[in-house]
Design an enzyme around this catalytic site. Structure first.
Site, PDB file in Angstrom:
ATOM      1  N   ASP A   1       8.840  -3.893  -6.924  1.00 33.94           N
ATOM      2  CA  ASP A   1       8.264  -3.798  -8.282  1.00 33.94           C
ATOM      3  C   ASP A   1       8.583  -2.423  -8.862  1.00 33.94           C
ATOM      4  OD1 ASP A   1       6.884  -4.422 -10.572  1.00 33.94           O
ATOM      5  OD2 ASP A   1       4.885  -4.231  -9.698  1.00 33.94           O
TER       6      ASP A   1
ATOM      7  N   GLU B   1      -3.821   8.410   0.521  1.00 31.83           N
ATOM      8  CA  GLU B   1      -3.614   9.857   0.370  1.00 31.83           C
ATOM      9  C   GLU B   1      -3.463  10.163  -1.123  1.00 31.83           C
ATOM     10  OE1 GLU B   1       0.244  12.749   1.328  1.00 31.83           O
ATOM     11  OE2 GLU B   1       0.397  10.584   1.500  1.00 31.83           O
ATOM     12  N   TRP B   2      -4.168  11.205  -1.604  1.00 32.70           N
ATOM     13  CA  TRP B   2      -4.001  11.633  -2.995  1.00 32.70           C
ATOM     14  C   TRP B   2      -2.725  12.468  -3.112  1.00 32.70           C
ATOM     15  CZ3 TRP B   2      -6.190  10.822  -7.698  1.00 32.70           C
ATOM     16  CH2 TRP B   2      -5.775  11.678  -8.729  1.00 32.70           C
TER      17      TRP B   2
HETATM   18  P1  ADP Z   1      -2.285  -0.660 -10.179  1.00 36.34           P
HETATM   19  O1  ADP Z   1      -2.147  -1.401  -8.866  1.00 36.34           O
HETATM   20  O2  ADP Z   1      -3.618  -0.932 -10.794  1.00 36.34           O
HETATM   21  O3  ADP Z   1      -1.121  -0.895 -11.114  1.00 36.34           O
HETATM   22  P2  ADP Z   1      -1.170   1.961  -9.392  1.00 36.34           P
HETATM   23  O4  ADP Z   1      -0.967   1.894  -7.927  1.00 36.34           O
HETATM   24  O5  ADP Z   1       0.028   1.783 -10.254  1.00 36.34           O
HETATM   25  O6  ADP Z   1      -2.329   0.920  -9.830  1.00 36.34           O
HETATM   26  O7  ADP Z   1      -1.877   3.339  -9.717  1.00 36.34           O
HETATM   27  C1  ADP Z   1      -2.356   3.661 -11.022  1.00 36.34           C
HETATM   28  C2  ADP Z   1      -1.985   5.103 -11.376  1.00 36.34           C
HETATM   29  O8  ADP Z   1      -2.613   5.999 -10.467  1.00 36.34           O
HETATM   30  C3  ADP Z   1      -0.493   5.383 -11.246  1.00 36.34           C
HETATM   31  O9  ADP Z   1       0.168   5.174 -12.462  1.00 36.34           O
HETATM   32  C4  ADP Z   1      -0.421   6.819 -10.802  1.00 36.34           C
HETATM   33  O10 ADP Z   1      -0.349   7.684 -11.920  1.00 36.34           O
HETATM   34  C5  ADP Z   1      -1.749   7.075 -10.105  1.00 36.34           C
HETATM   35  N1  ADP Z   1      -1.578   7.080  -8.640  1.00 36.34           N
HETATM   36  C6  ADP Z   1      -1.092   6.053  -7.866  1.00 36.34           C
HETATM   37  N2  ADP Z   1      -1.091   6.393  -6.567  1.00 36.34           N
HETATM   38  C7  ADP Z   1      -1.595   7.658  -6.497  1.00 36.34           C
HETATM   39  C8  ADP Z   1      -1.848   8.574  -5.420  1.00 36.34           C
HETATM   40  N3  ADP Z   1      -1.622   8.234  -4.150  1.00 36.34           N
HETATM   41  N4  ADP Z   1      -2.356   9.795  -5.732  1.00 36.34           N
HETATM   42  C9  ADP Z   1      -2.622  10.133  -7.017  1.00 36.34           C
HETATM   43  N5  ADP Z   1      -2.404   9.309  -8.070  1.00 36.34           N
HETATM   44  C10 ADP Z   1      -1.907   8.094  -7.825  1.00 36.34           C
END
Ligand code: ADP
Length: 294
Positions: free
Chosen positions: A199, A94-95
């Protein structure tokens, strides 16, 4: 770059009604995998992509998010699909429109809700599957005794990796000594196995519409103090958060004495992932933990 044509077909198979053309927009901020914003007829989707061998990592992240969601505590993004296609694998979530770090009221809510999440217990420490911390394997074999779990599957695992990477000498000797002192430091503590994010650094929480959201977890059941130790390692959490957590469920006596020991796991992981820059900090934390146990 993933093969978007094939990926689109897989995502359609998984039930996402993607627009044509798919027009993925890269999202920054992640350290591990590529992240994208893609449009569907029913709204935006957050998509992580990686090579085919990232599939297990994505499956574990999806299960972790579903477990956290089942706690009905802190909001997490809903899992839409994950899978592999050809040389690529993907995780679709979900975004959520993040506002960055929230107001004091959001931070307070995070404290209250994280304490509620920590009140979800298992019968032992660990989880039903292994996962990853960053891109390092994280072993979650069910273990009754917390000291044994933390020694074997957290410290020893990272120390062996460090040895393989050539960090011997002082780090190795301190590691051996710390293991011997572990019962003196945490043996009497016997925490209940709490549902952990695993984490929880500043980059893995945000606010959406005034509500706290956590993401990118490394879920397992263990001492709740480890989640709080991670929040204090690199900062990014306000006074309001700690105050609200402490009111909702006070930490046990001695938590300050255990703090460095619990941060050590993540510092060793950073040493193994990002290199020598973390060696001094790891050795200092080990010396302090040994001194605290004496
Ligand atoms: P990684 O596993 O590569 O560390 P993350 O899960 O931390 O990736 O996601 C990278 C970035 O994307 C986050 O820092 C956040 O800003 C953005 N993000 C993460 N989840 C969502 C989401 N569900 N909707 C919109 N943006 C997201």
């Amino acid at each position: 770059m993933p093969n978007w044509q094939r990926l689109r077909a897989s995502l359609l198979d998984a039930g996402l009604d993607l627009t044509e053309p798919i027009r993925p927009r890269a999202v920054g901020g992640g350290d591990i995998n590529a992240a994208w914003r893609v449009e569907t007829d029913s709204g935006r989707v957050f998509l992580k992509t990686g090579s085919a061998d990232a599939l297990e990592m994505f499956a574990a992240e999806a299960e972790g998010l579903e477990t956290l969601s089942g706690a009905n505590a802190v909001r997490v993004p809903a899992v839409l699909a994950y899978g592999a296609c050809g040389a690529d694998s993907f995780l679709a979530l979900e975004w959520i429109d993040f506002e960055g770090h929230g107001a004091a009221s959001t931070d307070r809510l995070l404290g209250v809700k994280l304490a509620a999440q920590h009140r979800v217990f298992a019968d032992a420490h660990g989880w039903h599957r292994d996962n990853t911390i960053g891109s390092t394997p994280q072993i979650n074999t069910w273990t009754d005794d917390w000291t044994a779990f933390y020694r074997e599957h957290r410290l020893r695992f990272q120390l062996e990796l460090a040895k393989d990477r050539g960090y011997r000498g002082a780090l190795e000797a301190l590691g051996d000594e710390l293991e011997e002192r572990l019962p003196a430091l945490i043996g009497e503590h016997e925490p209940e196995p709490s549902l952990l994010h695993g984490d929880l650094w500043g980059g893995n929480h945000a606010s959406a519409g005034g509500e706290p959201v956590i993401f990118d977890p490394a879920v397992y059941y263990g001492d709740r103090e480890t989640d709080l130790a991670m929040t204090r390692l690199f900062g990014g959490f306000s006074h309001a958060f700690y105050e609200a957590y402490e009111l909702a469920w006070p930490l046990r006596e001695g938590h300050e004495r255990r703090l460095g020991l619990y941060q050590l796991y993540h510092v060793l992981n950073h040493l193994n992932l990002f290199g020598r820059g973390y060696l001094g900090r790891a050795e200092t934390l080990m010396r302090e933990a040994i001194a605290a146990a004496s």
